[in-house]
Design a protein around this motif. Structure first.
Motif, PDB file in Angstrom:
ATOM      1  N   PRO A 119       1.030  -1.507   0.111  1.00 52.85           N
ATOM      2  CA  PRO A 119      -0.124   0.191  -0.194  1.00 52.85           C
ATOM      3  C   PRO A 119       0.560   1.360  -0.175  1.00 52.85           C
ATOM      4  CG  PRO A 119      -0.111  -1.131   2.358  1.00 52.85           C
ATOM      5  CD  PRO A 119       0.928  -1.640   1.355  1.00 52.85           C
ATOM      6  N   TRP A 120       0.647   2.242  -0.964  1.00 52.74           N
ATOM      7  CA  TRP A 120       1.748   3.224  -1.251  1.00 52.74           C
ATOM      8  C   TRP A 120       0.630   4.454  -0.417  1.00 52.74           C
ATOM      9  CZ3 TRP A 120       6.130   2.551  -2.932  1.00 52.74           C
ATOM     10  CH2 TRP A 120       6.744   0.970  -3.568  1.00 52.74           C
ATOM     11  N   THR A 121       1.634   5.149   0.044  1.00 52.57           N
ATOM     12  CA  THR A 121       1.446   5.875   0.714  1.00 52.57           C
ATOM     13  C   THR A 121       1.212   7.076  -0.345  1.00 52.57           C
ATOM     14  OG1 THR A 121       2.019   8.612   2.319  1.00 52.57           O
ATOM     15  CG2 THR A 121       3.707   7.667   0.843  1.00 52.57           C
ATOM     16  N   THR A 122       0.068   8.005   0.632  1.00 53.08           N
ATOM     17  CA  THR A 122      -0.747   9.494   0.117  1.00 53.08           C
ATOM     18  C   THR A 122       0.552   9.873  -0.540  1.00 53.08           C
ATOM     19  OG1 THR A 122      -1.276  10.517   2.048  1.00 53.08           O
ATOM     20  CG2 THR A 122      -2.863   9.015   0.816  1.00 53.08           C
ATOM     21  N   ALA A 123      -0.592  11.682  -1.643  1.00 53.62           N
ATOM     22  CA  ALA A 123       0.439  12.682  -2.122  1.00 53.62           C
ATOM     23  C   ALA A 123       1.078  12.913  -0.495  1.00 53.62           C
ATOM     24  CB  ALA A 123       0.009  13.434  -3.131  1.00 53.62           C
ATOM     25  N   LYS A 124      -0.075  13.595   0.211  1.00 55.71           N
ATOM     26  CA  LYS A 124       0.061  14.504   1.379  1.00 55.71           C
ATOM     27  C   LYS A 124       0.445  13.690   1.609  1.00 55.71           C
ATOM     28  CE  LYS A 124      -3.651  13.507   4.337  1.00 55.71           C
ATOM     29  NZ  LYS A 124      -5.143  13.906   4.663  1.00 55.71           N
ATOM     30  N   THR A 127      -5.037  12.763  -1.381  1.00 57.49           N
ATOM     31  CA  THR A 127      -4.791  11.836  -0.174  1.00 57.49           C
ATOM     32  C   THR A 127      -5.254  10.693  -1.432  1.00 57.49           C
ATOM     33  OG1 THR A 127      -7.205  11.772  -1.067  1.00 57.49           O
ATOM     34  CG2 THR A 127      -6.940  12.709   0.945  1.00 57.49           C
ATOM     35  N   ALA A 128      -4.754  11.196  -3.030  1.00 63.42           N
ATOM     36  CA  ALA A 128      -4.854  10.060  -3.777  1.00 63.42           C
ATOM     37  C   ALA A 128      -3.812   8.826  -3.456  1.00 63.42           C
ATOM     38  CB  ALA A 128      -4.332  10.171  -5.329  1.00 63.42           C
ATOM     39  N   PRO A 129      -3.019   8.388  -3.455  1.00 63.83           N
ATOM     40  CA  PRO A 129      -1.620   7.081  -3.172  1.00 63.83           C
ATOM     41  C   PRO A 129      -0.179   7.733  -4.897  1.00 63.83           C
ATOM     42  CG  PRO A 129      -3.323   5.758  -4.336  1.00 63.83           C
ATOM     43  CD  PRO A 129      -3.786   6.852  -3.524  1.00 63.83           C
ATOM     44  N   VAL A 130       0.590   7.928  -4.018  1.00 62.99           N
ATOM     45  CA  VAL A 130       1.617   8.178  -5.134  1.00 62.99           C
ATOM     46  C   VAL A 130       1.577   6.826  -5.932  1.00 62.99           C
ATOM     47  CG1 VAL A 130       3.008   9.474  -3.691  1.00 62.99           C
ATOM     48  CG2 VAL A 130       3.501   6.735  -4.210  1.00 62.99           C
TER      49      VAL A 130
END
Length: 133
Positions: free
Chosen positions: A9-14, A91-94
């Motif tokens: 699970p990739w982190t979010t942009a923020k 809030t979207a993942p990278v």
């Protein structure tokens, strides 16, 4: 039986930072089916500002050290790009892409399973070239 491609699970942009990006690349690499004799180190290379995204470039450098040759004769690099869209909500993942040093083919971890053979091929090609010289 459909083969499951491992991803993380990739982190979010923020929540993204250069350090988190590197940790997540290490986490992804840990899911790859690679013999334990392969060793690597990863590093952050640069940040690239584009019109609709920011791109963070990393490299993982692989080698096969042995007792007799603790410094490998050749290494193989995998280049990663973590993309943060300026158009999507923060809030979207990278998004993550990678490619082998000898290839232009860009892969996505969720669509393509990493193969140890890609590392072997790069090192074999370099060794053959070095022996010819």
């Amino acid at each position: 039986s459909k083969h499951v491609i491992k991803n993380i699970p990739w982190t979010t942009a923020k929540n993204f930072t250069v350090e988190i990006g590197q940790q997540q690349i290490e986490e992804l690499i840990s899911t790859w089916d690679i013999h334990e004799s392969w060793l690597h180190h990863s590093e952050f290379l640069e940040e690239e500002e584009l019109k609709d995204s920011k791109r963070y470039h990393y490299r993982a450098c692989w080698g096969l050290p042995t007792r007799r040759k603790p410094i490998p004769r050749a290494t193989a690099s995998v280049y990663f790009v973590i993309v943060i869209s300026k158009l999507k909500p923060d809030t979207a993942p990278v998004e993550v892409f990678y490619r082998m040093e000898s290839s232009r083919l860009i892969r996505r971890p969720e669509q393509c399973e990493f193969r140890e053979k890609w590392l072997q091929d790069i090192i074999e090609n370099k060794t053959v070239c070095a022996e010819r010289l």
